[in-house]
Design an enzyme around this catalytic site. Structure first.
Site, short mmCIF file in Angstrom:
data_model
loop_
_atom_site.label_atom_id
_atom_site.label_comp_id
_atom_site.label_asym_id
_atom_site.label_seq_id
_atom_site.Cartn_x
_atom_site.Cartn_y
_atom_site.Cartn_z
N ILE A 20 0.83 -1.20 0.00
CA ILE A 20 0.00 0.00 0.00
C ILE A 20 0.86 1.25 0.00
O ILE A 20 0.60 2.22 -0.73
CB ILE A 20 -0.95 0.00 1.21
CG1 ILE A 20 -1.97 -1.15 1.09
CG2 ILE A 20 -1.68 1.34 1.33
CD1 ILE A 20 -2.81 -1.35 2.33
N ASP A 67 13.55 3.21 11.02
CA ASP A 67 12.65 2.32 11.76
C ASP A 67 11.56 3.17 12.41
O ASP A 67 11.84 4.01 13.27
CB ASP A 67 13.44 1.57 12.83
CG ASP A 67 12.62 0.54 13.59
OD1 ASP A 67 11.37 0.60 13.53
OD2 ASP A 67 13.22 -0.33 14.24
N VAL A 68 10.30 2.95 12.02
CA VAL A 68 9.21 3.78 12.53
C VAL A 68 8.99 3.61 14.03
O VAL A 68 8.40 4.47 14.67
CB VAL A 68 7.88 3.50 11.79
CG1 VAL A 68 8.02 3.82 10.31
CG2 VAL A 68 7.41 2.07 12.01
N SER A 148 -7.03 -1.05 9.43
CA SER A 148 -7.51 -2.33 8.91
C SER A 148 -8.92 -2.57 9.42
O SER A 148 -9.31 -2.05 10.48
CB SER A 148 -6.60 -3.47 9.37
OG SER A 148 -7.16 -4.73 9.10
N TYR A 161 -2.44 -8.37 16.09
CA TYR A 161 -2.78 -7.49 14.97
C TYR A 161 -4.12 -6.80 15.23
O TYR A 161 -4.25 -5.58 15.03
CB TYR A 161 -2.84 -8.30 13.68
CG TYR A 161 -2.98 -7.45 12.43
CD1 TYR A 161 -1.89 -6.76 11.92
CD2 TYR A 161 -4.19 -7.37 11.75
CE1 TYR A 161 -2.01 -6.00 10.76
CE2 TYR A 161 -4.32 -6.61 10.60
CZ TYR A 161 -3.22 -5.93 10.11
OH TYR A 161 -3.35 -5.17 8.97
N LYS A 165 -4.64 -2.66 15.52
CA LYS A 165 -5.48 -1.89 14.60
C LYS A 165 -6.68 -1.28 15.32
O LYS A 165 -7.20 -0.23 14.91
CB LYS A 165 -5.92 -2.76 13.43
CG LYS A 165 -4.75 -3.19 12.53
CD LYS A 165 -3.96 -2.00 12.01
CE LYS A 165 -2.86 -2.42 11.06
NZ LYS A 165 -2.10 -1.26 10.51
N THR A 197 -1.07 -7.60 -1.10
CA THR A 197 0.27 -7.09 -0.81
C THR A 197 1.18 -8.26 -0.46
O THR A 197 0.70 -9.35 -0.11
CB THR A 197 0.25 -6.12 0.38
OG1 THR A 197 -0.14 -6.85 1.56
CG2 THR A 197 -0.72 -4.97 0.13
N TYR A 214 -14.04 -14.21 -1.57
CA TYR A 214 -14.25 -12.89 -0.98
C TYR A 214 -13.45 -11.88 -1.81
O TYR A 214 -12.47 -12.22 -2.46
CB TYR A 214 -13.83 -12.85 0.48
CG TYR A 214 -12.45 -13.41 0.77
CD1 TYR A 214 -11.29 -12.66 0.51
CD2 TYR A 214 -12.30 -14.69 1.29
CE1 TYR A 214 -10.03 -13.19 0.76
CE2 TYR A 214 -11.05 -15.22 1.54
CZ TYR A 214 -9.92 -14.47 1.29
OH TYR A 214 -8.68 -14.98 1.53
#
Length: 256
Positions: A20, A67-68, A148, A161, A165, A197, A214
């Protein structure tokens, strides 16, 4: 053609070397923006810059490895890009990791859970924190985070995860309230379901999406939403976490 009003803007994209983030960088370049990308891998950075420059000859694009989840590393990358572009008007937080998928709660390592939060939650926070002084001086500034549908719904085996999110949805709201009134900075997030991705293919163990039953979005689908929200024409949109899940959140799971 619709003029999004993004020509000449200065944009920073984290996670901009694939998926993305790379599509977002390309889309901004196509609109005439100058773009800086941040990524962790020097090899992927070199490949991404080569792709962006080949697709947009003469465009103003720069890449910095960082590195974020590490404040000083990200600050150095942000300041370098802002200096190179002459400031920042828009930042897009696309860096993210899936973590371990398929593990039950009692099998999720604490270190793995925390690493997902470090990248997916602390990363966007640090992006806004380190870019803030540049955005204050920007034109119609925005911050758009990539969330997400996993911030709204959950399935077993994606605990870390899902948690990250979900936190991003509230982080979006909190930042939008804190930054809009004093600085005019709009903060929103785009929250897709499955996107084709490399991370999604690896996490779900797929070489193809054919016959999955889907819908699967393309990175370009999500990039369009990011640019639409960042556009000055969307000046009334703030604090929104835009679900882009083909309407699946609206479906009842009950058999009745």
């Amino acid at each position: 053609m619709v003029d999004l009003g993004l020509a000449g803007s200065r944009v920073l994209v984290t996670g901009g070397t694939s998926g993305i983030g790379l599509a977002v960088a390309a889309a901004f370049l196509a609109e005439g923006a100058a773009v800086g990308v941040v990524g962790r891998s020097p090899e992927r950075m070199a490949a991404a810059l080569a792709e962006l420059e080949a697709g947009h000859p003469g465009a103003d694009v720069v890449g910095v490895v960082g590195d974020v989840g590490e404040e000083e590393s990200l600050r150095a990358a942000v300041d370098t890009i802002a200096g190179r572009l002459g400031g920042l008007d828009h930042v897009v937080g696309s860096a993210g990791i899936a973590g371990e998928l398929g593990a039950a709660v009692d099998a999720v390592p604490a270190a793995g859970f925390l690493e997902v939060q470090r990248v997916n939650v602390a990363g966007p926070f640090l992006l806004v924190k380190t870019a803030l002084r540049h955005l204050r001086a920007g034109s119609a500034p925005t911050c758009t985070l990539i969330g997400s549908d996993s911030g709204f719904v959950a399935v077993p085996g994606m605990l870390a995860y899902n948690a990250s999110k979900g936190a991003l949805v509230q982080l979006t709201r909190a930042l939008s309230v804190e930054l809009h009134e004093p600085f005019g900075i709009r903060v929103n997030s785009v929250c897709p379901s499955i996107v084709d991705t490399p991370m999604a293919r690896e996490g779900l163990g797929r070489d193809s999406w054919e016959g999955v039953g889907y819908p699967v979005s393309t990175p370009e689908d999500i990039a369009w939403l990011v640019l639409s929200i960042a556009s000055p024409r969307s000046r009334a949109v703030n604090g929104v976490s835009l679900l882009a899940d083909h309407g699946y959140h609206a479906r009842s799971a009950f058999p009745a």
